[in-house]
Design an enzyme around this catalytic site. Structure first.
Site, PDB file in Angstrom:
ATOM      1  CG  ASP A 233       7.794  -6.077 -18.283  1.00 40.72           C
ATOM      2  OD1 ASP A 233       8.700  -5.229 -18.286  1.00 40.72           O
ATOM      3  OD2 ASP A 233       7.356  -6.615 -19.320  1.00 40.72           O
ATOM      4  CG  LEU A 234       7.318  -5.359  -9.780  1.00 39.15           C
ATOM      5  CD1 LEU A 234       8.007  -6.560  -9.145  1.00 39.15           C
ATOM      6  CD2 LEU A 234       7.630  -4.081  -9.006  1.00 39.15           C
ATOM      7  CG  ASP A 235       3.920  -7.454  -9.009  1.00 39.13           C
ATOM      8  OD1 ASP A 235       4.542  -8.499  -8.757  1.00 39.13           O
ATOM      9  OD2 ASP A 235       3.733  -6.550  -8.171  1.00 39.13           O
ATOM     10  CD  GLU A 236       3.296  -4.506 -16.064  1.00 38.91           C
ATOM     11  OE1 GLU A 236       3.630  -4.645 -17.248  1.00 38.91           O
ATOM     12  OE2 GLU A 236       3.130  -3.403 -15.508  1.00 38.91           O
TER      13      GLU A 236
END
Length: 292
Positions: A233-236
């Site tokens: 999950d991008l940047d998560e």
């Protein structure tokens, strides 16, 4: 003769297990019985998931040799009764950190300074970039620099080379110091728990191009940064460290960007330090971080 005594070797034990009475005692009593001195201790009981976490830094009180094998065998007998998952690390030990970067050099510069001065006790066997711009900086520090351009069509091939370098470097950690590429799901899985990313945290959130211009237009009052483990999950991914500072109407986009760069450097270096000092427990999408 010098009165300076040699610095004793220090050791770090980290453990987590289901919550139950005696979890602190089983570790501290063992260390006491073996004649070790506790320099630092942190513990946390997460009642929401019924899980206990502990980190202890200790040293021998005498000059006797320390046997990690003997320690492990004897402590495992105690730990198994509590279903403890535990690890032991001993000094001197320098984590091998591979740094990935694009064109923005502020985080790389900060990490290299801390590496050069010994503030971060690490080795940097390689710097990887999709641009050639920072090669001279790497050469000045005597660090191999790998320029691996990437396009949509060459992404699998490029990431295969990245993974090869990471493996050949025997890296303990990969740091994305403003590496402006999205890693594939496959590489994210390979680097799970071993790769840290940094990005700005503007409140409210501004995504897409020119975020600081968007923030200025909205009269932003908080500028920050988030360091987290890489995930699909991008940047998560699980958050390790965050920094934030207040700003006001006098901050133009360039001022906001400058403030953001400073916070990114501090936040990223703090996250790297916590990782190499074994201060982070990751479970699910969360972390327990025992900072100094």
């Amino acid at each position: 003769m010098s009165d300076i005594k040699p610095v004793s070797q220090t050791h770090i034990i980290t453990a987590d297990c289901p919550s139950r009475p005696g979890t602190v005692d089983v570790v501290t009593r063992f260390l006491c019985e073996k004649g070790f001195y506790i320099n630092e201790i942190h513990s946390f009981d997460d009642t929401a998931v019924n899980r206990f976490f502990i980190r202890i830094e200790f040293r021998a009180q005498t000059a006797t040799d320390f046997s990690a094998e003997t320690f492990s065998q004897e402590f495992e007998q105690r730990a198994s009764e509590f279903e403890m998952q535990w690890q032991l690390a001993s000094s001197p030990y320098k984590s091998k950190v591979v740094i990935m970067v694009s064109k923005h050099d502020h985080c790389l510069n900060d990490l290299l300074y801390r590496y050069r001065t010994g503030d971060l006790d690490i080795e940097i066997p390689a710097i990887i970039s999709n641009h050639p711009d920072l090669e001279e900086l790497a050469k000045w520090h005597g660090i191999p620099y790998y320029h691996l351009p990437i396009t949509k069509d060459t992404k699998p091939e490029q990431e295969a080379k990245v993974w090869q370098i990471i493996q050949e470097s025997d890296a303990d950690l990969v740091v994305l110091a403003r590496y402006m590429q999205v890693l594939s799901s496959d590489l994210c899985q390979k680097l799970s728990g071993k790769a840290i990313n940094i990005h700005h945290s503007l409140l409210p959130g501004f995504k897409g191009a020119r975020p600081y211009f968007q923030a200025y237009d909205r009269g932003i009052k908080l500028v920050g940064a988030t360091a987290h483990y890489v995930s699909d999950d991008l940047d998560e991914g699980p958050i390790i460290s965050q920094g934030v500072e207040t700003v006001d109407h006098g901050y133009y986009p360039k001022d906001l960007a400058a403030k953001g760069r400073d916070i990114e450097c501090l936040t990223l270096s703090r996250a790297v330090r916590c990782h190499i000092e074994h201060r982070i427990f990751m479970y699910g999408k969360k972390t327990v971080v025992f900072s100094k």
